[in-house]
Scaffold this motif. Structure first.
Motif, PDB file in Angstrom:
ATOM      1  N   TYR A   1      31.389  78.198  45.482  1.00 23.88           N
ATOM      2  CA  TYR A   1      32.317  78.129  46.523  1.00 23.88           C
ATOM      3  C   TYR A   1      33.099  76.895  46.319  1.00 23.88           C
ATOM      4  O   TYR A   1      32.764  75.972  45.832  1.00 23.88           O
ATOM      5  N   ALA A   2      34.392  76.836  46.993  1.00 25.11           N
ATOM      6  CA  ALA A   2      35.373  75.856  46.829  1.00 25.11           C
ATOM      7  C   ALA A   2      36.178  75.529  48.272  1.00 25.11           C
ATOM      8  O   ALA A   2      36.733  74.646  48.427  1.00 25.11           O
ATOM      9  N   PHE A   3      35.973  76.646  49.165  1.00 23.93           N
ATOM     10  CA  PHE A   3      36.799  76.488  50.297  1.00 23.93           C
ATOM     11  C   PHE A   3      36.373  75.561  51.092  1.00 23.93           C
ATOM     12  O   PHE A   3      37.142  74.543  51.660  1.00 23.93           O
TER      13      PHE A   3
ATOM     14  N   VAL B   1      56.993  76.971  38.914  1.00 23.77           N
ATOM     15  CA  VAL B   1      57.195  75.681  38.541  1.00 23.77           C
ATOM     16  C   VAL B   1      56.721  75.569  37.138  1.00 23.77           C
ATOM     17  O   VAL B   1      55.773  76.328  36.382  1.00 23.77           O
TER      18      VAL B   1
ATOM     19  N   ALA C   1      50.499  78.111  46.675  1.00 23.35           N
ATOM     20  CA  ALA C   1      50.187  78.255  48.086  1.00 23.35           C
ATOM     21  C   ALA C   1      48.748  78.954  48.097  1.00 23.35           C
ATOM     22  O   ALA C   1      48.849  80.245  48.724  1.00 23.35           O
ATOM     23  N   GLY C   2      47.803  78.661  47.337  1.00 26.93           N
ATOM     24  CA  GLY C   2      46.583  79.453  47.573  1.00 26.93           C
ATOM     25  C   GLY C   2      45.845  78.638  48.678  1.00 26.93           C
ATOM     26  O   GLY C   2      46.099  77.919  49.451  1.00 26.93           O
ATOM     27  N   ALA C   3      44.461  78.493  48.452  1.00 31.61           N
ATOM     28  CA  ALA C   3      43.611  78.023  49.370  1.00 31.61           C
ATOM     29  C   ALA C   3      43.818  76.448  49.404  1.00 31.61           C
ATOM     30  O   ALA C   3      43.954  76.109  50.785  1.00 31.61           O
ATOM     31  N   ALA C   4      43.977  75.780  48.430  1.00 33.30           N
ATOM     32  CA  ALA C   4      44.344  74.307  48.602  1.00 33.30           C
ATOM     33  C   ALA C   4      45.613  74.104  49.179  1.00 33.30           C
ATOM     34  O   ALA C   4      45.958  73.217  49.971  1.00 33.30           O
TER      35      ALA C   4
ATOM     36  N   ARG D   1      42.543  87.949  48.558  1.00 33.34           N
ATOM     37  CA  ARG D   1      41.400  87.618  48.310  1.00 33.34           C
ATOM     38  C   ARG D   1      40.385  87.361  49.704  1.00 33.34           C
ATOM     39  O   ARG D   1      41.208  87.163  50.747  1.00 33.34           O
ATOM     40  N   THR D   2      39.027  87.258  49.607  1.00 33.06           N
ATOM     41  CA  THR D   2      38.504  86.944  50.921  1.00 33.06           C
ATOM     42  C   THR D   2      37.729  85.505  50.588  1.00 33.06           C
ATOM     43  O   THR D   2      37.034  85.470  49.751  1.00 33.06           O
ATOM     44  N   TRP D   3      37.991  84.836  51.537  1.00 32.61           N
ATOM     45  CA  TRP D   3      37.199  83.413  51.543  1.00 32.61           C
ATOM     46  C   TRP D   3      36.029  83.183  52.526  1.00 32.61           C
ATOM     47  O   TRP D   3      36.458  83.372  53.571  1.00 32.61           O
ATOM     48  N   CYS D   4      35.055  83.008  51.896  1.00 34.63           N
ATOM     49  CA  CYS D   4      34.014  82.644  53.015  1.00 34.63           C
ATOM     50  C   CYS D   4      33.582  81.217  52.762  1.00 34.63           C
ATOM     51  O   CYS D   4      33.446  80.508  51.903  1.00 34.63           O
TER      52      CYS D   4
ATOM     53  N   ASP E   1      55.559  77.891  45.712  1.00 32.66           N
ATOM     54  CA  ASP E   1      54.695  79.094  45.290  1.00 32.66           C
ATOM     55  C   ASP E   1      55.322  80.026  44.413  1.00 32.66           C
ATOM     56  O   ASP E   1      56.673  80.144  44.659  1.00 32.66           O
ATOM     57  N   ALA E   2      54.649  80.574  43.519  1.00 32.09           N
ATOM     58  CA  ALA E   2      55.258  81.324  42.476  1.00 32.09           C
ATOM     59  C   ALA E   2      55.494  82.827  43.294  1.00 32.09           C
ATOM     60  O   ALA E   2      54.933  83.316  44.208  1.00 32.09           O
TER      61      ALA E   2
ATOM     62  N   GLY F   1      42.273  71.561  44.719  1.00 32.56           N
ATOM     63  CA  GLY F   1      41.828  72.775  44.557  1.00 32.56           C
ATOM     64  C   GLY F   1      41.061  72.977  43.385  1.00 32.56           C
ATOM     65  O   GLY F   1      40.466  72.112  42.872  1.00 32.56           O
ATOM     66  N   ALA F   2      40.837  74.182  42.826  1.00 33.31           N
ATOM     67  CA  ALA F   2      39.885  74.550  41.810  1.00 33.31           C
ATOM     68  C   ALA F   2      40.300  73.629  40.711  1.00 33.31           C
ATOM     69  O   ALA F   2      39.404  73.251  39.838  1.00 33.31           O
TER      70      ALA F   2
HETATM   71  C1  LIG Z   1      38.173  86.873  44.119  1.00 34.80           C
HETATM   72  C2  LIG Z   1      37.767  85.438  44.809  1.00 34.80           C
HETATM   73  C3  LIG Z   1      37.031  85.232  45.977  1.00 34.80           C
HETATM   74  C4  LIG Z   1      36.556  83.990  46.259  1.00 34.80           C
HETATM   75  N1  LIG Z   1      35.905  83.733  47.272  1.00 34.80           N
HETATM   76  C5  LIG Z   1      35.476  82.514  47.563  1.00 34.80           C
HETATM   77  C6  LIG Z   1      34.594  82.301  48.990  1.00 34.80           C
HETATM   78  O1  LIG Z   1      34.334  83.480  49.548  1.00 34.80           O
HETATM   79  N2  LIG Z   1      34.353  81.127  49.376  1.00 34.80           N
HETATM   80  C7  LIG Z   1      34.750  80.032  48.582  1.00 34.80           C
HETATM   81  O2  LIG Z   1      34.553  79.001  49.008  1.00 34.80           O
HETATM   82  N3  LIG Z   1      35.340  80.059  47.415  1.00 34.80           N
HETATM   83  C8  LIG Z   1      35.577  81.429  46.786  1.00 34.80           C
HETATM   84  N4  LIG Z   1      36.438  81.627  45.651  1.00 34.80           N
HETATM   85  C9  LIG Z   1      36.741  80.355  44.983  1.00 34.80           C
HETATM   86  C10 LIG Z   1      37.849  79.477  45.367  1.00 34.80           C
HETATM   87  O3  LIG Z   1      37.720  79.220  46.914  1.00 34.80           O
HETATM   88  C11 LIG Z   1      39.251  80.314  44.964  1.00 34.80           C
HETATM   89  O4  LIG Z   1      39.406  80.542  43.710  1.00 34.80           O
HETATM   90  C12 LIG Z   1      40.300  79.606  45.666  1.00 34.80           C
HETATM   91  O5  LIG Z   1      41.569  80.552  45.893  1.00 34.80           O
HETATM   92  C13 LIG Z   1      40.893  78.510  45.039  1.00 34.80           C
HETATM   93  O6  LIG Z   1      41.782  77.614  45.536  1.00 34.80           O
HETATM   94  P1  LIG Z   1      43.108  77.016  44.919  1.00 34.80           P
HETATM   95  O7  LIG Z   1      44.361  76.811  45.864  1.00 34.80           O
HETATM   96  O8  LIG Z   1      42.464  76.058  43.969  1.00 34.80           O
HETATM   97  O9  LIG Z   1      43.755  78.233  43.849  1.00 34.80           O
HETATM   98  P2  LIG Z   1      44.417  79.495  44.139  1.00 34.80           P
HETATM   99  O10 LIG Z   1      43.904  80.005  45.558  1.00 34.80           O
HETATM  100  O11 LIG Z   1      44.226  80.256  43.048  1.00 34.80           O
HETATM  101  O12 LIG Z   1      46.056  79.199  44.244  1.00 34.80           O
HETATM  102  C14 LIG Z   1      46.744  78.835  43.323  1.00 34.80           C
HETATM  103  C15 LIG Z   1      48.127  79.068  43.628  1.00 34.80           C
HETATM  104  O13 LIG Z   1      48.955  78.560  42.608  1.00 34.80           O
HETATM  105  C16 LIG Z   1      50.279  79.427  42.616  1.00 34.80           C
HETATM  106  N5  LIG Z   1      50.731  79.134  41.019  1.00 34.80           N
HETATM  107  C17 LIG Z   1      50.120  79.535  39.787  1.00 34.80           C
HETATM  108  N6  LIG Z   1      51.121  79.051  38.959  1.00 34.80           N
HETATM  109  C18 LIG Z   1      52.173  78.811  39.437  1.00 34.80           C
HETATM  110  C19 LIG Z   1      53.475  78.228  39.000  1.00 34.80           C
HETATM  111  N7  LIG Z   1      53.755  78.139  37.583  1.00 34.80           N
HETATM  112  N8  LIG Z   1      54.264  77.661  39.908  1.00 34.80           N
HETATM  113  C20 LIG Z   1      54.309  78.064  41.323  1.00 34.80           C
HETATM  114  N9  LIG Z   1      52.959  78.412  41.755  1.00 34.80           N
HETATM  115  C21 LIG Z   1      51.982  78.748  40.903  1.00 34.80           C
HETATM  116  C22 LIG Z   1      49.498  80.781  42.807  1.00 34.80           C
HETATM  117  O14 LIG Z   1      50.677  81.558  43.182  1.00 34.80           O
HETATM  118  C23 LIG Z   1      48.531  80.524  43.805  1.00 34.80           C
HETATM  119  O15 LIG Z   1      49.115  80.416  45.115  1.00 34.80           O
HETATM  120  C24 LIG Z   1      36.775  82.707  45.381  1.00 34.80           C
HETATM  121  C25 LIG Z   1      37.553  83.029  44.038  1.00 34.80           C
HETATM  122  C26 LIG Z   1      37.992  84.390  43.826  1.00 34.80           C
HETATM  123  C27 LIG Z   1      38.848  84.541  42.458  1.00 34.80           C
END
Ligand SMILES: Cc1cc2nc3c(=O)[nH]c(=O)nc-3n(C[C@H](O)[C@H](O)[C@H](O)COP(=O)(O)OP(=O)(O)OC[C@H]3O[C@@H](n4cnc5c(N)ncnc54)[C@H](O)[C@@H]3O)c2cc1C
Length: 397
Positions: A288-290, A120, A11-14, A49-52, A38-39, A276-277
């Motif tokens: 940027y990934a958001f 998971v 339950a991150g950005a994606a 975190r802050t997403w822009c 989500d974990a 997501g990432a």
């Molecule tokens: C500090 C920071 C600031 C950023 N700022 C920006 C920005 O301003 N603009 C932008 O476009 N991008 C930004 N990024 C890059 C990118 O947007 C982020 O990394 C974004 O959070 C990626 O989303 P995601 O859902 O792929 O991963 P995440 O947001 O990291 O989510 C992964 C999720 O998986 C869950 N998880 C992990 N392992 C397990 C498991 N075994 N079982 C269950 N759940 C699990 C975690 O709890 C988490 O909720 C930033 C990155 C960081 C680190």
């Protein structure tokens, strides 16, 4: 055993963006039963975190934004400010906790979506779907069977690449004694900070009021710094360049984002997709990934509502990835001076076009024009080098 049409892992950005789209289907759209896993709070949960991101007009998450701006400023290494309107776009800031609250409210109101807290451990393909095995915070097994699984857990290691740089940063949420910030403009890249011998460094300021801002020090390079080194850089930036005077640090934010020309697999089994990432949503040249996550999750939800195979589309076009690969190579090889490179782009290319380019929304002609505003020979040299450079693994940061 829980059963649903869709299971979302993470339950991150994606994960939150996809949940948002499934919890609030358009009127008349087919309903899709969904489990979001989500974990529990602990080492696997990333800190707040802050997403822009930038977009035109109003957007899905406006109710949860901390701030938005219509002007971006870039300072050249020799201190020249370039202050640009980005209208009709807006640069928007959302904090992860506010995004979580927004989606939690939608989940609470949706008859179709459930949220589980569990770590998971495996996602195994079965006929017509996949089975997720997880453990809740008391160690009890949790099993979910779904037709489609969207997995956003971070990869254990990055795929092999020709170039991988790290975008690493440390930031302070500050409250100053005097009103020193211009809340109308983001300091997007402030290259007045001392530049490292390879890669680049810049200051980044997101003002949320006359006395409040997130002030960050960012570097693109091969390895991260120690905390005291970031703090020293921030002290210099806030005192000598921004001249903030007295302030308190209310909280901090730290991050490491791989910038890589690796190829990310988006399908790990017939019914299991990476989002997501972990699925390659991070734009190699910027970190940027958001926005890419929004494009991907919108396409997935559309496919699900139309009963099509919900394979996420590539987050970035082949042309964008190729251009980014050249830039990463040019930066990593030291052939271009990063601070000069970005300063030159901002001074020669309209900022709105640059932002559209970074979202992959420019036409071929515009991209070629943009390429001509970069140092052409070092870029061509870097492009040629990519033809023979092998893809090698990178140790996970
Ligand atoms: C500090 C920071 C600031 C950023 N700022 C920006 C920005 O301003 N603009 C932008 O476009 N991008 C930004 N990024 C890059 C990118 O947007 C982020 O990394 C974004 O959070 C990626 O989303 P995601 O859902 O792929 O991963 P995440 O947001 O990291 O989510 C992964 C999720 O998986 C869950 N998880 C992990 N392992 C397990 C498991 N075994 N079982 C269950 N759940 C699990 C975690 O709890 C988490 O909720 C930033 C990155 C960081 C680190």
């Amino acid at each position: 055993m829980w059963e649903a049409e869709v299971a979302i892992v993470g339950a991150g950005a994606a994960g939150l963006s996809l949940t948002h789209r499934l919890a609030r289907p358009a009127p008349g759209a087919r309903r899709v039963t969904t489990v979001l896993l989500d974990a529990p709070p602990g080492p696997l949960r990333p800190p707040e975190r802050t997403w822009c991101f930038w977009e035109k007009g109003s957007g899905h998450y406006d109710a949860a934004l901390t701030a938005s701006w219509r002007r971006l400023r870039v300072h050249s290494p020799d201190g020249r400010p370039m202050d640009r309107s980005i209208s009709p776009l807006a640069y928007k800031m959302i904090r992860s906790a506010d995004f979580e609250r927004l989606v939690a409210r939608e989940v609470a109101e949706s008859p179709d979506v459930r949220r589980l807290e569990a770590v998971v451990e495996s996602v195994d393909p079965v006929a017509e779907g996949a089975v997720i095995r997880a453990r809740d915070e008391r160690g009890r097994p949790v099993t979910v069977r779904a037709r489609w699984v969207f997995d956003s857990r971070p990869l254990g290691s990055l795929p092999a690449a020709r170039t991988t740089l790290l975008q690493h940063f440390h930031g302070w949420f500050v409250r100053t004694e005097r009103p020193v910030f211009d809340p109308g403009a983001v300091e997007f890249m402030d290259f007045r900070v001392p530049q490292p011998p390879r890669g680049l460094a810049f200051g980044y300021v997101l003002p949320t009021g006359r006395r409040e801002a997130l002030v960050e020090y960012t570097r693109f390079s091969g390895s991260v710094l120690s905390l005291p080194a970031y703090e020293e850089a921030l002290r210099h930036y806030t005192a000598d360049l921004l001249r903030l005077g007295d302030f308190e640090v209310v909280s901090t934010e730290t991050g490491v984002i791989p910038m890589t020309d690796a190829r990310f697999a988006r399908r790990s089994a017939p019914s299991v997709f990476r989002i997501g990432a972990a699925g390659g949503a991070t734009r190699p040249a910027t970190g940027y990934a958001f926005s890419a996550v929004q494009r991907q999750t919108t396409a997935i939800a559309r496919a699900l509502h139309a009963r099509r195979t919900p394979e996420p589309p590539p987050a970035h076009s082949a042309r964008s990835r190729a251009m980014d690969a050249v830039l990463l190579r040019a930066l990593d090889s030291g052939r271009v001076d990063g601070a000069e490179f970005f300063t030159r782009l901002f001074s020669r290319v309209p900022t709105v076009r640059l932002l559209r380019f970074l979202d992959g929304r420019t036409r071929l002609g515009e991209d070629l024009g943009l390429g001509l505003r970069t140092p052409v020979l070092p870029m061509l040299h870097s492009a040629a080098e990519l033809l023979w450079l092998p893809r090698t693994p990178f140790p996970h940061p």
